[in-house]
Design an enzyme around this catalytic site. Structure first.
Site, PDB file in Angstrom:
ATOM      1  N   ASP A 108       0.861  -1.183   0.000  1.00 41.68           N
ATOM      2  CA  ASP A 108       0.000   0.000   0.000  1.00 41.68           C
ATOM      3  C   ASP A 108       0.908   1.248   0.000  1.00 41.68           C
ATOM      4  O   ASP A 108       1.830   1.367   0.825  1.00 41.68           O
ATOM      5  CB  ASP A 108      -0.852  -0.063   1.281  1.00 41.68           C
ATOM      6  CG  ASP A 108      -1.815   1.111   1.415  1.00 41.68           C
ATOM      7  OD1 ASP A 108      -1.559   2.180   0.824  1.00 41.68           O
ATOM      8  OD2 ASP A 108      -2.808   0.947   2.133  1.00 41.68           O
ATOM      9  N   ASP A 131      -7.795   4.877  -8.502  1.00 33.55           N
ATOM     10  CA  ASP A 131      -9.204   4.465  -8.372  1.00 33.55           C
ATOM     11  C   ASP A 131     -10.060   5.675  -8.005  1.00 33.55           C
ATOM     12  O   ASP A 131      -9.823   6.318  -6.987  1.00 33.55           O
ATOM     13  CB  ASP A 131      -9.335   3.391  -7.297  1.00 33.55           C
ATOM     14  CG  ASP A 131      -8.646   2.106  -7.732  1.00 33.55           C
ATOM     15  OD1 ASP A 131      -8.994   1.577  -8.794  1.00 33.55           O
ATOM     16  OD2 ASP A 131      -7.730   1.659  -7.015  1.00 33.55           O
ATOM     17  N   LYS A 135     -18.709   7.153  -6.171  1.00 27.96           N
ATOM     18  CA  LYS A 135     -19.870   7.453  -5.323  1.00 27.96           C
ATOM     19  C   LYS A 135     -19.447   8.325  -4.146  1.00 27.96           C
ATOM     20  O   LYS A 135     -18.417   8.059  -3.520  1.00 27.96           O
ATOM     21  CB  LYS A 135     -20.475   6.152  -4.782  1.00 27.96           C
ATOM     22  CG  LYS A 135     -21.126   5.319  -5.856  1.00 27.96           C
ATOM     23  CD  LYS A 135     -21.850   4.147  -5.254  1.00 27.96           C
ATOM     24  CE  LYS A 135     -22.423   3.289  -6.361  1.00 27.96           C
ATOM     25  NZ  LYS A 135     -22.427   1.865  -6.021  1.00 27.96           N
ATOM     26  N   ASP A 167      -9.729  10.432 -15.256  1.00 24.74           N
ATOM     27  CA  ASP A 167     -10.823  10.711 -16.197  1.00 24.74           C
ATOM     28  C   ASP A 167     -12.124  10.965 -15.435  1.00 24.74           C
ATOM     29  O   ASP A 167     -13.200  10.871 -16.008  1.00 24.74           O
ATOM     30  CB  ASP A 167     -10.993   9.549 -17.194  1.00 24.74           C
ATOM     31  CG  ASP A 167     -11.328   8.235 -16.525  1.00 24.74           C
ATOM     32  OD1 ASP A 167     -10.951   8.059 -15.340  1.00 24.74           O
ATOM     33  OD2 ASP A 167     -11.957   7.364 -17.163  1.00 24.74           O
ATOM     34  N   LYS A 201      -4.127   1.322 -19.647  1.00 29.61           N
ATOM     35  CA  LYS A 201      -5.346   0.536 -19.823  1.00 29.61           C
ATOM     36  C   LYS A 201      -6.588   1.327 -19.370  1.00 29.61           C
ATOM     37  O   LYS A 201      -7.615   1.361 -20.053  1.00 29.61           O
ATOM     38  CB  LYS A 201      -5.205  -0.741 -18.991  1.00 29.61           C
ATOM     39  CG  LYS A 201      -6.359  -1.672 -19.073  1.00 29.61           C
ATOM     40  CD  LYS A 201      -6.038  -2.954 -18.349  1.00 29.61           C
ATOM     41  CE  LYS A 201      -7.304  -3.750 -18.143  1.00 29.61           C
ATOM     42  NZ  LYS A 201      -7.077  -4.953 -17.340  1.00 29.61           N
ATOM     43  N   PHE A 202      -6.465   1.988 -18.215  1.00 32.28           N
ATOM     44  CA  PHE A 202      -7.626   2.723 -17.703  1.00 32.28           C
ATOM     45  C   PHE A 202      -7.882   4.008 -18.467  1.00 32.28           C
ATOM     46  O   PHE A 202      -9.015   4.476 -18.538  1.00 32.28           O
ATOM     47  CB  PHE A 202      -7.493   2.969 -16.193  1.00 32.28           C
ATOM     48  CG  PHE A 202      -7.901   1.760 -15.408  1.00 32.28           C
ATOM     49  CD1 PHE A 202      -7.033   0.681 -15.276  1.00 32.28           C
ATOM     50  CD2 PHE A 202      -9.162   1.671 -14.855  1.00 32.28           C
ATOM     51  CE1 PHE A 202      -7.423  -0.470 -14.593  1.00 32.28           C
ATOM     52  CE2 PHE A 202      -9.559   0.529 -14.168  1.00 32.28           C
ATOM     53  CZ  PHE A 202      -8.688  -0.537 -14.035  1.00 32.28           C
ATOM     54  N   GLU A 203      -6.824   4.550 -19.046  1.00 35.33           N
ATOM     55  CA  GLU A 203      -7.004   5.734 -19.885  1.00 35.33           C
ATOM     56  C   GLU A 203      -7.777   5.342 -21.150  1.00 35.33           C
ATOM     57  O   GLU A 203      -8.716   6.033 -21.549  1.00 35.33           O
ATOM     58  CB  GLU A 203      -5.632   6.302 -20.255  1.00 35.33           C
ATOM     59  CG  GLU A 203      -5.702   7.597 -21.035  1.00 35.33           C
ATOM     60  CD  GLU A 203      -4.367   8.319 -21.052  1.00 35.33           C
ATOM     61  OE1 GLU A 203      -3.328   7.677 -20.808  1.00 35.33           O
ATOM     62  OE2 GLU A 203      -4.375   9.537 -21.305  1.00 35.33           O
TER      63      GLU A 203
HETATM   64  C1  LIG Z   1      -7.719   2.291 -11.788  1.00 31.79           C
HETATM   65  S1  LIG Z   1      -6.251   1.398 -11.631  1.00 31.79           S
HETATM   66  C2  LIG Z   1      -5.126   2.232 -12.744  1.00 31.79           C
HETATM   67  C3  LIG Z   1      -3.995   1.335 -13.161  1.00 31.79           C
HETATM   68  C4  LIG Z   1      -3.016   1.966 -14.155  1.00 31.79           C
HETATM   69  N1  LIG Z   1      -2.271   3.059 -13.576  1.00 31.79           N
HETATM   70  C5  LIG Z   1      -3.721   2.424 -15.406  1.00 31.79           C
HETATM   71  O1  LIG Z   1      -3.823   3.640 -15.629  1.00 31.79           O
HETATM   72  O2  LIG Z   1      -4.152   1.558 -16.189  1.00 31.79           O
HETATM   73  C6  LIG Z   1      -5.635   1.920 -10.055  1.00 31.79           C
HETATM   74  C7  LIG Z   1      -4.570   0.978  -9.504  1.00 31.79           C
HETATM   75  O3  LIG Z   1      -4.059   1.521  -8.297  1.00 31.79           O
HETATM   76  C8  LIG Z   1      -3.809   0.453  -7.400  1.00 31.79           C
HETATM   77  N2  LIG Z   1      -3.877   1.001  -6.052  1.00 31.79           N
HETATM   78  C9  LIG Z   1      -4.964   1.530  -5.439  1.00 31.79           C
HETATM   79  N3  LIG Z   1      -4.656   1.949  -4.220  1.00 31.79           N
HETATM   80  C10 LIG Z   1      -3.334   1.695  -4.039  1.00 31.79           C
HETATM   81  C11 LIG Z   1      -2.442   1.897  -2.965  1.00 31.79           C
HETATM   82  N4  LIG Z   1      -2.856   2.453  -1.828  1.00 31.79           N
HETATM   83  N5  LIG Z   1      -1.150   1.508  -3.111  1.00 31.79           N
HETATM   84  C12 LIG Z   1      -0.743   0.939  -4.281  1.00 31.79           C
HETATM   85  N6  LIG Z   1      -1.543   0.721  -5.331  1.00 31.79           N
HETATM   86  C13 LIG Z   1      -2.823   1.088  -5.210  1.00 31.79           C
HETATM   87  C14 LIG Z   1      -4.906  -0.534  -7.683  1.00 31.79           C
HETATM   88  O4  LIG Z   1      -4.517  -1.828  -7.317  1.00 31.79           O
HETATM   89  C15 LIG Z   1      -5.118  -0.394  -9.192  1.00 31.79           C
HETATM   90  O5  LIG Z   1      -4.398  -1.359  -9.907  1.00 31.79           O
END
Ligand SMILES: C[S@@+](CC[C@H](N)C(=O)[O-])C[C@H]1O[C@@H](n2cnc3c(N)ncnc32)[C@H](O)[C@@H]1O
Length: 221
Positions: A108, A131, A135, A167, A201-203
């Site tokens: 984390d 993330d 909500k 986004d 990927k998320f972009e």
């Molecule tokens: C929406 S995804 C985006 C992934 C990538 N950066 C992309 O743009 O495709 C967010 C990522 O952040 C990671 N994540 C969320 N909170 C985290 C934290 N506190 N420490 C490390 N990673 C975290 C999640 O596991 C997830 O894979």
């Protein structure tokens, strides 16, 4: 010592994982690119050089981090992720591409920064599509909040940067507001290494949904 009681910005989920990801995941402790910290990290020792270090939080499938690290060998990169499939995937890509300037940790980001990173030891932090927790009742789970800004303002050196892309308009608004309120940063134009970056990927997912992409860059005063 800080406790580990903060609200998590992720939920534990056991996604699908391929055999090759599993192989790299199961053998991670023997992999030179995977690192498990035990005490404050000496970044120069970790990479065996004095290059500036950039932390990427939540690298997802890792493609952007791999792409940037290959293009910029003069920087060190630390990538954090909490999901097994992402860890297995990036370790495979690092091995296939023989990349030496990335270390991967399964941790984390809050715990990592609080317990293992010395103040002013990072040149930059990137968060691509954190993330969004769209909500209202889940806003408290968003990683980028006042406490997080205070934490990263200690860890990034003077003149260093924070790069964020999202986004989600409401997350963008709250991030801009937080940085404006926090007097230790100022808004700036993009950092050279992210010019013409590949889409994550998320972009791609956001663009397909017709979302506007917000690119934000701040520097530490
Ligand atoms: C929406 S995804 C985006 C992934 C990538 N950066 C992309 O743009 O495709 C967010 C990522 O952040 C990671 N994540 C969320 N909170 C985290 C934290 N506190 N420490 C490390 N990673 C975290 C999640 O596991 C997830 O894979």
């Amino acid at each position: 010592m800080k406790t580990n009681s903060h609200i998590k910005s992720f939920v534990k989920r056991s996604g699908r994982i391929t055999n090759i990801q599993k192989y790299f995941l199961n053998n991670r402790e023997a992999n030179n690119s995977f690192y498990t910290p035990r005490s404050l990290i000496d970044i120069s020792k970790l990479f065996n050089n004095d290059n500036p270090c950039i932390l990427d939080v939540g690298f997802g499938d890792g493609k952007l981090l791999i792409n940037i690290a290959k293009k910029y060998p003069e920087f060190n990169f630390i990538g954090l992720e909490v999901y097994d499939s992402g860890i297995g995937n990036i370790l495979k890509q690092i091995s296939n591409n023989e990349i030496e300037n990335i270390k991967i940790l399964k941790i984390d980001a809050i715990v990592f920064l609080e317990k293992f990173i010395r103040n002013s030891s990072l040149y930059g932090i990137s968060l691509f599509f954190p993330d969004p927790w769209p909500k209202k009742k889940h806003y408290k789970r968003r990683l980028i909040n006042e406490n997080f800004l205070n934490l990263i303002s200690d860890k990034v050196q003077k003149g260093g940067f924070v790069k964020i892309a999202t986004d989600w308009p409401s997350y963008n608004e709250s991030i801009v507001e937080l940085f404006e309120r926090n007097k230790r940063f100022h808004k700036t134009s993009d950092i050279v290494i992210y010019n013409e970056r590949i889409l994550t990927k998320f972009e791609k997912r956001g663009i397909l949904l017709g979302h506007k992409i917000f690119d934000l860059t701040f520097k530490v005063n």
